[in-house]
Structure formats: structure tokens, C-alpha cells
Design an enzyme around this catalytic site. Sequence first.
Site, short mmCIF file in Angstrom:
data_model
loop_
_atom_site.label_atom_id
_atom_site.label_comp_id
_atom_site.label_asym_id
_atom_site.label_seq_id
_atom_site.Cartn_x
_atom_site.Cartn_y
_atom_site.Cartn_z
N GLU A 26 0.82 -1.21 0.00
CA GLU A 26 0.00 0.00 0.00
C GLU A 26 0.85 1.27 0.00
O GLU A 26 0.36 2.36 0.31
CB GLU A 26 -0.93 -0.01 1.21
CG GLU A 26 -1.93 -1.17 1.20
CD GLU A 26 -2.80 -1.15 2.44
OE1 GLU A 26 -3.76 -0.37 2.48
OE2 GLU A 26 -2.51 -1.93 3.37
N LYS A 158 -6.81 -9.40 10.52
CA LYS A 158 -8.26 -9.58 10.43
C LYS A 158 -8.75 -10.77 11.25
O LYS A 158 -9.89 -10.78 11.70
CB LYS A 158 -8.67 -9.72 8.97
CG LYS A 158 -8.44 -8.46 8.14
CD LYS A 158 -8.79 -8.66 6.69
CE LYS A 158 -8.64 -7.38 5.89
NZ LYS A 158 -7.27 -6.84 5.90
N PHE A 206 -14.38 -15.18 -0.76
CA PHE A 206 -13.38 -14.13 -0.94
C PHE A 206 -12.10 -14.56 -0.21
O PHE A 206 -12.13 -14.82 0.99
CB PHE A 206 -13.88 -12.79 -0.42
CG PHE A 206 -14.95 -12.19 -1.27
CD1 PHE A 206 -14.62 -11.34 -2.32
CD2 PHE A 206 -16.28 -12.47 -1.05
CE1 PHE A 206 -15.60 -10.79 -3.13
CE2 PHE A 206 -17.28 -11.93 -1.84
CZ PHE A 206 -16.93 -11.08 -2.89
N VAL A 207 -11.02 -14.66 -0.97
CA VAL A 207 -9.73 -15.05 -0.41
C VAL A 207 -8.87 -13.80 -0.33
O VAL A 207 -8.70 -13.08 -1.32
CB VAL A 207 -9.05 -16.11 -1.31
CG1 VAL A 207 -7.69 -16.50 -0.74
CG2 VAL A 207 -9.95 -17.35 -1.43
N SER A 214 -6.39 -1.92 1.50
CA SER A 214 -6.66 -1.28 0.20
C SER A 214 -7.17 -2.28 -0.83
O SER A 214 -6.99 -2.09 -2.03
CB SER A 214 -5.41 -0.55 -0.32
OG SER A 214 -5.09 0.53 0.50
N LEU A 247 -21.40 -12.17 1.87
CA LEU A 247 -22.53 -11.64 2.63
C LEU A 247 -23.36 -10.78 1.68
O LEU A 247 -22.88 -9.78 1.17
CB LEU A 247 -22.04 -10.81 3.81
CG LEU A 247 -21.38 -11.59 4.96
CD1 LEU A 247 -20.83 -10.63 6.01
CD2 LEU A 247 -22.37 -12.56 5.60
N GLY A 249 -25.88 -8.12 0.70
CA GLY A 249 -26.44 -6.94 1.33
C GLY A 249 -25.73 -5.69 0.84
O GLY A 249 -25.07 -5.69 -0.20
N SER A 350 -11.22 9.74 -0.27
CA SER A 350 -11.45 8.67 0.70
C SER A 350 -12.73 8.90 1.48
O SER A 350 -13.15 10.03 1.73
CB SER A 350 -10.27 8.56 1.65
OG SER A 350 -9.09 8.19 0.98
#
Length: 382
Positions: A26, A158, A206-207, A214, A247, A249, A350
Amino acid sequence: MSSENLPTSTGRKPRVAVVFGGRSSEHAISVVTAGAVLRAIDRSKYDVLPIGITVDGRWAVTADAPERMAITDRALPSVDELAESERGGVILPVDPASREVVFTEPGAVPEALGEVDVVFPVLHGPYGEDGTLQGLLELSGIPYVGAGVLASAVGQDKEYMKRVFVSFGLPVGPYVVVRPREWEQNPATARKRIVEFAAEHGWPLFVKPARGGSSMGITKVDDLSGLDDAIEEARRHDPKILVESLLRGREIECGVLEFEDGPRASVPAEIPPVTDHDFYDFEAKYIDSASGIVPAPIGDEATAEVQRLAVAAFESVSCEGLVRADFFLTEDGQFVINEINTMPGFTPISMYPRMWEESGVSYPELVDRLIQAALNRSTGLR
């Protein structure tokens, strides 16, 4: 602390070192963020020292040139283009009694750059946002903007972020973790666990890098055939991998800012589906400048709930200064927290500064408030 009540014994203006760049993937986004922060700092109140960290880890004095720190014609900026010396490096003090920053260059006498009163670290990702820089600043006794060592580390990882959220009763989505040793020594076992996870929660998956940001290194995987390539792509950024279910939504974000009486939440924003990308990835965010909706059109009740959850997430990880909290508003009307960012993107486009602008705090006011909060906060246990 007001501008008339300066924290220096000599009566000079407080000196802010804006530290940016870094060794993570990043790097370029950090440079863009630094350009916006440098442009916004009130030079009548603060002296500024830009310090860039190159991709190979060298600390360099850089040009104070925000106009050179933007994405131009899809080209990403770097610290190497801004460094004022090709070989010299900046050294922070390791003695808490001194805040004198020194520039050294091979074959030359070290040059004192003066004292630094506060650091505004706008690094994203590992080697900067993950507690490593914060630990160095704690050892140096230099106050800094944003989360401390623990909160920064948890906010970058995470897996452990989600574990903390769960322990505080915050709703998270299904996920599975693949650690480096497992993938290197027994990939079949890891693959089997992911397939069983998909059987329970469905494709796509999602991997992503467990400690990335980012949206770099993330792949949407529709079936087993794309799994190994997705894992290897994520491992280019981090040897630890997180696999999450889809997910369904709406993507909702909310900013948290620490005031004198505690953290407050901004109006939320919605990230609408992007038409030219599989999901809200790096290209959509920063190259094609996909834009969110501020404030999110979700109604007063849902707004109050996401604001409550955002502040709860901030408090659960013991954050300081600022956080952007990212959620999914599921089809059955429930919020699920995806992650927090302890140093969210601060570029002009942002979402974090946009949400606070809509909440009555302009970009320059936001930068000033963060600097003042850091100047009023000591290092060490608190």
C-alpha cells in the site's frame, strides 16, 4: 490545546513529522494520503517535516510537495521520486529524553533536523499501520496520531480483529483462516477445510491476505478451480490467508473520531455496487475513483445502529484517534462488521474524510483535531 498554548518550552510552533510510504504493497496509497495531509496542515500553527519510507525500508527526508504525491494518469507515486538524497537516511531518537531527529549520509557529518513534537503516521499495511511504527515511537517517547501498539496490531490482523469483536458481542460473518505452515506443509488439509466451509456457506468465497489493506490481493472465487490461484495471489501479500463467505447486502461504512468526551461516529456512507469490477477492489477505489454515497440512505434507525456498532468496535480494540468501521447491512436488516481500519485512507476521495465533512468536520479541521489530540496524549501505558 489551542494554538496559543504551544507544547514547546521555547514558544516555537509544534513540529509535525508526517511519515508515509513504507514497505507494504500500500506504499503508493500512503504517499497519496500524505500529500493530502501535507496540503491540509495549517502552516501558521505547525512546522512540518515530511519523512518518507522507501519500499526497501530507508527513511528519507522528502520534498514538501503535495502536488507530486497524487495518482496521475493511472501512475502511482513513490517515496523514491520524492527523496532529497539517494543514500542518506533519517534516524529517530531512541532516548525518550530527546526528540532530535538526525539525517545521516555515508561520508558526511550527521545533520540535526531539529526536534519533532508529534508524528502523523499515514502508513497503510504492515511495517507501519500494524503496531511496528507505533512501538518505535513509544520507545522514542514521541507522541503520534492514531491507535497504539496493541490496537494497531489487532486492527491489522483480520483474524484476531474478528476474535476480539466476537468476544465483545459484535456480529461478524463466517470465515476460515489458513496459516502459513498449514499451506506449506499440508495444502490438501487446508483445501479440504475451505471446501467444507464452502459447502456450509456457499460459493463464491473471498480469499484475502489476513493482514492486508486497500483491497490488494483479494480474489473472488466462484468454485474450487480458482481456489489455489487465489490463495497464491493473497500469499504474495501475506503468508496468512483469510477466507470469507459472501454476505449479501449493502456495504456501509462509518467513521469514528475521538473527541474530548470520547469517541463519536460520523454519518455513515454506502458503497454502491461497482459495475466494471467484481467487487470494490483496488482499481475501483483508487484508479477508477468509484464513489460512495454520503450520507447512506438507510434511515434514522439503521443509522443510529451502525453508529453504535462503530463506536463499540472502536472501544473493543482500545483504539485512539480515529477508525473507519466497515459493515454489511444484510438482506434481513442486520449489520455485520467486516473490519476496522485504524489509519483509513485519507486521500481527498477517501470515505473517512468525506463522512466527517458531511458530519460538520472539514478536512483541515479533521487533521488539526488529530494532531492536537496526539499532542495532548502521552506515550507509554495509558
